[in-house]
Design an enzyme around this catalytic site. Structure first.
Site, PDB file in Angstrom:
ATOM      1  N   ARG A  29     -13.379  16.147  -4.802  1.00 34.32           N
ATOM      2  CA  ARG A  29     -12.868  17.075  -5.820  1.00 34.32           C
ATOM      3  C   ARG A  29     -13.996  17.884  -6.454  1.00 34.32           C
ATOM      4  O   ARG A  29     -13.952  18.200  -7.648  1.00 34.32           O
ATOM      5  CB  ARG A  29     -12.079  16.347  -6.910  1.00 34.32           C
ATOM      6  CG  ARG A  29     -10.794  15.690  -6.434  1.00 34.32           C
ATOM      7  CD  ARG A  29     -10.024  15.085  -7.598  1.00 34.32           C
ATOM      8  NE  ARG A  29      -8.914  14.272  -7.104  1.00 34.32           N
ATOM      9  CZ  ARG A  29      -8.414  13.235  -7.763  1.00 34.32           C
ATOM     10  NH1 ARG A  29      -8.913  12.874  -8.925  1.00 34.32           N
ATOM     11  NH2 ARG A  29      -7.402  12.561  -7.268  1.00 34.32           N
ATOM     12  N   ARG A  33     -11.501  21.002 -11.998  1.00 33.54           N
ATOM     13  CA  ARG A  33     -11.363  21.370 -13.407  1.00 33.54           C
ATOM     14  C   ARG A  33     -12.595  21.115 -14.266  1.00 33.54           C
ATOM     15  O   ARG A  33     -12.661  21.578 -15.394  1.00 33.54           O
ATOM     16  CB  ARG A  33     -10.162  20.630 -14.016  1.00 33.54           C
ATOM     17  CG  ARG A  33      -8.824  21.148 -13.521  1.00 33.54           C
ATOM     18  CD  ARG A  33      -7.691  20.351 -14.125  1.00 33.54           C
ATOM     19  NE  ARG A  33      -7.651  18.993 -13.595  1.00 33.54           N
ATOM     20  CZ  ARG A  33      -6.877  18.026 -14.086  1.00 33.54           C
ATOM     21  NH1 ARG A  33      -6.113  18.255 -15.127  1.00 33.54           N
ATOM     22  NH2 ARG A  33      -6.885  16.832 -13.542  1.00 33.54           N
ATOM     23  N   ARG A  42      -8.221  29.386 -11.796  1.00 32.16           N
ATOM     24  CA  ARG A  42      -6.924  28.703 -11.885  1.00 32.16           C
ATOM     25  C   ARG A  42      -5.988  29.463 -12.819  1.00 32.16           C
ATOM     26  O   ARG A  42      -4.789  29.637 -12.525  1.00 32.16           O
ATOM     27  CB  ARG A  42      -7.157  27.266 -12.361  1.00 32.16           C
ATOM     28  CG  ARG A  42      -5.958  26.509 -12.850  1.00 32.16           C
ATOM     29  CD  ARG A  42      -4.966  26.198 -11.756  1.00 32.16           C
ATOM     30  NE  ARG A  42      -3.910  25.340 -12.260  1.00 32.16           N
ATOM     31  CZ  ARG A  42      -2.923  25.742 -13.041  1.00 32.16           C
ATOM     32  NH1 ARG A  42      -2.829  27.006 -13.379  1.00 32.16           N
ATOM     33  NH2 ARG A  42      -1.999  24.890 -13.449  1.00 32.16           N
ATOM     34  N   ASP A  79      -4.555  20.773  -1.120  1.00 33.43           N
ATOM     35  CA  ASP A  79      -3.964  19.554  -1.667  1.00 33.43           C
ATOM     36  C   ASP A  79      -3.335  18.768  -0.529  1.00 33.43           C
ATOM     37  O   ASP A  79      -2.851  19.355   0.454  1.00 33.43           O
ATOM     38  CB  ASP A  79      -2.902  19.890  -2.718  1.00 33.43           C
ATOM     39  CG  ASP A  79      -2.489  18.657  -3.506  1.00 33.43           C
ATOM     40  OD1 ASP A  79      -3.183  18.316  -4.481  1.00 33.43           O
ATOM     41  OD2 ASP A  79      -1.487  18.008  -3.138  1.00 33.43           O
ATOM     42  N   TYR A 156       4.539   9.614  -1.771  1.00 36.81           N
ATOM     43  CA  TYR A 156       5.007  10.702  -2.636  1.00 36.81           C
ATOM     44  C   TYR A 156       6.389  11.193  -2.226  1.00 36.81           C
ATOM     45  O   TYR A 156       7.227  11.525  -3.075  1.00 36.81           O
ATOM     46  CB  TYR A 156       4.013  11.863  -2.584  1.00 36.81           C
ATOM     47  CG  TYR A 156       2.720  11.599  -3.306  1.00 36.81           C
ATOM     48  CD1 TYR A 156       2.637  11.704  -4.693  1.00 36.81           C
ATOM     49  CD2 TYR A 156       1.568  11.246  -2.613  1.00 36.81           C
ATOM     50  CE1 TYR A 156       1.443  11.463  -5.367  1.00 36.81           C
ATOM     51  CE2 TYR A 156       0.374  11.005  -3.264  1.00 36.81           C
ATOM     52  CZ  TYR A 156       0.319  11.114  -4.646  1.00 36.81           C
ATOM     53  OH  TYR A 156      -0.860  10.872  -5.312  1.00 36.81           O
TER      54      TYR A 156
END
Length: 354
Positions: A29, A33, A42, A79, A156
């Site tokens: 990652r 962020r 973003r 992702d 998921y």
């Protein structure tokens, strides 16, 4: 054919367990962020999926950490849930809640309704982002492509959203294993096709993220997770035998022996595993990646120095170690700590490679 600079990149040499000048490092990652420039892009994209599906912006954020830090590899910004989204489950990301699907897998009809897709068409935005990134990436820096593992994607898809324990897929494992394996077989082919398309688009290595494999018993892990990842490796190696592939199972410390026999070129380690013990079990079957606790980056520079020193010492003077965190970097981390970490790994590791 790879250019000479890329072939001699420390990251790729470490994957081949060849001698390097220093221990290479990249960070899971690493485009994310914690970087203010990422947050700006973003916001421009309007949503997380808006960013993922915009090849120009995805390429831009892939390159951002390489402009700040002396990292040894880039990883394409995307992702793991792009596959179930392409299959028609309807993926959304809600602030504070994570991924949520409009539809989830409950029965055979739901599986039969899944879209069998061509990744070069349905996920063309990923392929275009890879091509754009390669155009602007330094010739000596490899690009990593990736996918979630079939088991992790199934978690998921069955749960319909993120969860701490993924009770729904585990319930299916014991109440309707045939249905679960039908989904896992379908996902194995989808992941294979997706990763092959990434290779054809220009990535230099691959990584399979088995984020939720650690939820399983050893028996269930072998049959529901590792079996299908090994099948993907075999599928890819049959066409691209020299393409390096890394497997990472979070919470996979109990399964190391099987991971080392999976056919992977490298095994990622989370922070719960002693890298020296892992190397003793490994017997040089694969390279090792890891395994600093991401929370160490909240500490002082002295604490980071202490933990880096410990991991490098445990890894020892052996080829085939790629320094990384034991999982993804968290949003609150100071980018200055990341720069300190990257530079420290390079400077401290040099004497292990003399």
């Amino acid at each position: 054919m790879q250019n000479l600079n890329l072939k001699n990149a420390d990251y790729l040499k470490a994957l081949r367990q060849e001698k390097t000048a220093k221990t290479p490092i990249w960070i899971m990652r690493q485009a994310g962020r914690y970087l203010p420039e990422y947050r700006k892009i973003r916001a421009q994209a309007g949503s997380f999926m808006g960013l993922c599906t915009n090849p120009e912006l995805a390429a831009q954020v892939t390159l951002q950490p390489l402009e700040r830090f002396d990292l040894d590899a880039a990883i394409i910004f995307s992702d793991i849930l792009t596959i179930p989204d392409a299959m028609g489950l309807g993926l959304n990301f809600k602030e504070g809640e994570g991924p949520i699907f409009t539809h989830k897998i409950k029965n055979l009809e739901d599986i039969n309704n899944l879209i069998i897709f061509d990744p070069c068409e349905k996920l063309s935005y990923v392929m275009e982002a890879i091509k754009l990134t390669k155009q602007h990436l330094k010739p000596s820096i490899p690009l990593i492509g990736f996918s979630g593992s079939p088991w992790t994607l199934a978690c998921y898809m069955i749960q319909g959203q993120s969860s701490k324990d993924f009770s729904e897929p585990k319930k299916m494992l014991y109440t309707n294993p045939g249905l679960l394996h039908q989904l896992l077989k379908l996902l194995t082919q989808a992941v294979t096709d997706y990763l092959l398309a990434q290779i054809q688009s220009g990535v230099d290595s691959l990584m399979i993220f088995d984020t939720w494999g650690g939820l399983l018993t050893p028996h269930a892990y072998e049959h529901c997770s590792l079996f299908y990842m090994a099948q993907i490796i075999q599928n890819i190696k049959s066409q691209y035998p020299s393409m390096p592939i890394t497997l990472f199972t979070k919470g996979g410390g109990l399964f190391l022996e099987n991971l080392f026999n999976s056919g992977a070129d490298c095994v990622g380690l989370d922070w719960t595993i002693d890298i020296k013990k892992a190397r003793e079990i490994n017997l040089n079957r694969t390279a090792l990646q890891g395994n600093l606790d991401p929370c160490v980056l909240h500490g002082t520079e002295d604490q980071i120095h202490q933990e880096v020193s410990r991991i490098l010492s445990q890894a020892g003077a052996h080829p085939g170690h790629i320094f990384n965190l034991g999982h993804g970097i968290t949003p609150e981390i100071d980018p200055g700590k990341v720069k300190f970490l990257v530079d420290l790994v390079h400077s401290m590791s040099a004497h292990y490679h003399e």
